[in-house]
Design a protein around this motif. Structure first.
Motif, short mmCIF file in Angstrom:
data_model
loop_
_atom_site.label_atom_id
_atom_site.label_comp_id
_atom_site.label_asym_id
_atom_site.label_seq_id
_atom_site.Cartn_x
_atom_site.Cartn_y
_atom_site.Cartn_z
N ILE A 16 0.84 -1.20 0.00
CA ILE A 16 0.00 0.00 0.00
C ILE A 16 0.88 1.25 0.00
CG2 ILE A 16 -1.78 1.31 1.23
CD1 ILE A 16 -2.64 -1.29 2.58
N ILE A 17 0.52 2.20 -0.82
CA ILE A 17 1.14 3.52 -0.82
C ILE A 17 0.03 4.55 -0.65
CG2 ILE A 17 2.10 5.29 -2.35
CD1 ILE A 17 4.31 3.70 -1.40
N GLU A 18 0.20 5.46 0.28
CA GLU A 18 -0.73 6.57 0.47
C GLU A 18 0.05 7.87 0.31
OE1 GLU A 18 -3.47 6.38 3.68
OE2 GLU A 18 -3.41 4.19 3.80
N ILE A 19 -0.38 8.70 -0.61
CA ILE A 19 0.31 9.96 -0.90
C ILE A 19 -0.13 11.01 0.12
CG2 ILE A 19 0.78 11.71 -2.65
CD1 ILE A 19 1.70 8.81 -3.33
N ILE A 38 -2.22 9.99 -9.14
CA ILE A 38 -2.55 8.95 -8.17
C ILE A 38 -2.42 9.47 -6.75
CG2 ILE A 38 -1.81 6.69 -7.26
CD1 ILE A 38 -0.82 6.09 -10.16
N THR A 39 -3.39 9.12 -5.90
CA THR A 39 -3.33 9.52 -4.49
C THR A 39 -3.12 8.33 -3.54
OG1 THR A 39 -5.75 9.41 -4.33
CG2 THR A 39 -4.77 11.55 -4.87
N ARG A 40 -3.55 7.15 -3.96
CA ARG A 40 -3.33 5.91 -3.19
C ARG A 40 -3.24 4.77 -4.18
NH1 ARG A 40 -7.74 4.25 0.66
NH2 ARG A 40 -6.08 3.21 1.82
N MET A 41 -2.51 3.74 -3.85
CA MET A 41 -2.51 2.54 -4.68
C MET A 41 -2.04 1.36 -3.86
SD MET A 41 0.77 3.31 -7.22
CE MET A 41 0.36 1.95 -8.33
N GLY A 42 -2.41 0.17 -4.30
CA GLY A 42 -2.02 -1.00 -3.54
C GLY A 42 -2.29 -2.31 -4.26
N PHE A 43 -1.86 -3.37 -3.60
CA PHE A 43 -2.00 -4.73 -4.10
C PHE A 43 -2.42 -5.62 -2.95
CE2 PHE A 43 0.35 -8.84 -4.39
CZ PHE A 43 -0.44 -9.43 -5.38
N TYR A 44 -3.54 -6.32 -3.11
CA TYR A 44 -4.02 -7.25 -2.08
C TYR A 44 -4.04 -8.67 -2.65
CZ TYR A 44 -5.84 -3.25 0.63
OH TYR A 44 -5.98 -2.08 1.35
N ILE A 151 5.33 2.07 -11.25
CA ILE A 151 4.75 3.27 -10.65
C ILE A 151 4.82 3.19 -9.13
CG2 ILE A 151 2.59 4.56 -10.33
CD1 ILE A 151 1.80 3.69 -13.19
N PHE A 152 4.43 2.03 -8.59
CA PHE A 152 4.43 1.83 -7.14
C PHE A 152 5.84 2.01 -6.58
CE2 PHE A 152 4.37 -0.36 -3.14
CZ PHE A 152 3.07 -0.26 -2.66
N ASP A 153 6.83 1.36 -7.20
CA ASP A 153 8.20 1.41 -6.70
C ASP A 153 8.79 2.82 -6.80
OD1 ASP A 153 8.06 -1.28 -6.12
OD2 ASP A 153 9.08 -1.93 -7.95
N THR A 154 8.34 3.58 -7.80
CA THR A 154 8.80 4.97 -7.91
C THR A 154 8.32 5.79 -6.72
OG1 THR A 154 8.83 4.85 -10.32
CG2 THR A 154 8.77 7.05 -9.34
N PHE A 155 7.07 5.61 -6.32
CA PHE A 155 6.56 6.29 -5.13
C PHE A 155 7.32 5.85 -3.88
CE2 PHE A 155 2.32 6.83 -7.40
CZ PHE A 155 2.47 8.20 -7.56
N LEU A 156 7.70 4.58 -3.82
CA LEU A 156 8.45 4.09 -2.66
C LEU A 156 9.79 4.81 -2.50
CD1 LEU A 156 8.09 0.18 -2.51
CD2 LEU A 156 7.14 1.88 -0.94
N ARG A 157 10.35 5.26 -3.60
CA ARG A 157 11.66 5.93 -3.55
C ARG A 157 11.56 7.38 -3.10
NH1 ARG A 157 12.67 2.35 -8.00
NH2 ARG A 157 11.91 3.84 -9.56
N TYR A 166 7.49 11.20 -12.96
CA TYR A 166 7.69 9.91 -13.63
C TYR A 166 6.50 8.98 -13.38
CZ TYR A 166 9.69 5.47 -15.06
OH TYR A 166 9.89 4.26 -15.67
N ALA A 167 6.12 8.83 -12.11
CA ALA A 167 5.05 7.89 -11.76
C ALA A 167 3.73 8.30 -12.41
CB ALA A 167 4.89 7.82 -10.25
N ASN A 168 3.40 9.58 -12.35
CA ASN A 168 2.10 10.01 -12.83
C ASN A 168 2.05 10.21 -14.35
OD1 ASN A 168 0.28 10.31 -10.43
ND2 ASN A 168 2.02 11.52 -9.71
N LEU A 169 3.20 10.39 -14.99
CA LEU A 169 3.22 10.39 -16.45
C LEU A 169 3.15 8.97 -17.00
CD1 LEU A 169 5.80 13.23 -17.18
CD2 LEU A 169 3.33 13.28 -17.58
N ALA A 170 3.59 7.99 -16.20
CA ALA A 170 3.43 6.59 -16.58
C ALA A 170 2.00 6.11 -16.38
CB ALA A 170 4.40 5.70 -15.79
N PHE A 171 1.27 6.78 -15.52
CA PHE A 171 -0.09 6.36 -15.19
C PHE A 171 -1.02 6.31 -16.41
CE2 PHE A 171 -4.22 7.76 -12.96
CZ PHE A 171 -4.67 6.44 -12.85
#
Length: 232
Positions: A16-19, A38-44, A151-157, A166-171
């Motif tokens: 989970i990533i929360e911006i 993106i404001t939130r994203m995740g994998f369950y 995208i997720f890993d970019t936010f993690l950095r 980068y993340a949001n232009l890939a979106f």
């Protein structure tokens, strides 16, 4: 099911990533991405007992992509059963609830997005933003999941301007995989039972810079004799 077992998060292997709000404000100040970000994203993974309810909806688009198992979504106009390969986008302000199937819990990649263009993304993929109960089946694509993970890993950095851009232009590229899914899963769309004309067209499109003969096209669809007899 006992309501005490229901949960919105806390699944083994989840991501989970929360911006943060200040970063959302930063996105709104960046002209390249302020229309859709993106404001939130995740994998369950195998989200047993997953459940979430929003009685008045939210101010962001809710995006759910099921890659295995199944679940359900309840909208004001009815219920949807969500299977593997289905995607659903819920427009802003639409009341909804959703959950995982008890016997075959879903695996979902999900996100929330904001900006003046977020409901346009709903129109592009779902066909409308009215909350009509329906799903769009796009199948599974490893490339699509790779883009999601990037995208997720970019936010993690971190949330530097470069990472946000980068993340949001890939979106939008990620969203494009749901608008024209065949481009992201050619092996599926051109399977053994695929239309031979489509296979031939695909071969020619993949070889635009190379001289192609009728024999080349015929070999690409494994019908040398038939192709010659029909088109020569």
């Amino acid at each position: 099911m006992n309501s005490l077992t229901l949960k919105s998060r806390g699944f083994a292997g989840e991501r989970i990533i929360e911006i943060p709000n200040e970063t959302v404000d930063k996105c709104l100040s960046l002209p390249l991405i302020n229309n859709l970000f993106i404001t939130r994203m995740g994998f369950y993974p195998k989200a047993r007992h997953h459940y979430y309810q929003r009685p008045v909806g939210i101010s962001q688009v809710n995006f759910l992509y099921c890659t295995d198992g199944q679940g359900w979504i309840h909208l004001p106009q009815g219920w949807i059963i969500v299977h593997a390969g289905d995607v659903v986008l819920i427009a802003t302000g639409i009341p909804h609830s959703y959950g995982s199937d008890n016997e075959n819990p879903w695996i979902i990649h999900w996100l929330h997005c904001c900006g003046n263009g977020c409901d346009d993304a709903v129109d592009a993929i779902m066909g409308d933003r009215s909350g009509t109960p329906k799903v769009v089946n796009v199948g599974f694509s490893e490339e699509r999941i790779t883009v999601f993970d990037q995208i997720f890993d970019t936010f993690l950095r971190g949330h530097s301007q470069s990472n946000l851009l980068y993340a949001n232009l890939a979106f939008p590229f990620f969203l494009a995989s749901f608008i024209l899914p065949g481009n992201f899963q050619k092996d599926i769309s051109w399977g053994k039972t695929g239309n031979l004309t489509d296979k031939a067209i695909s071969f020619m499109q993949d070889n635009l810079s190379t001289p192609v003969t009728l024999d080349n096209i015929a070999q690409s669809v494994h019908l040398i004799c038939t192709f010659r007899q029909t088109y020569s």
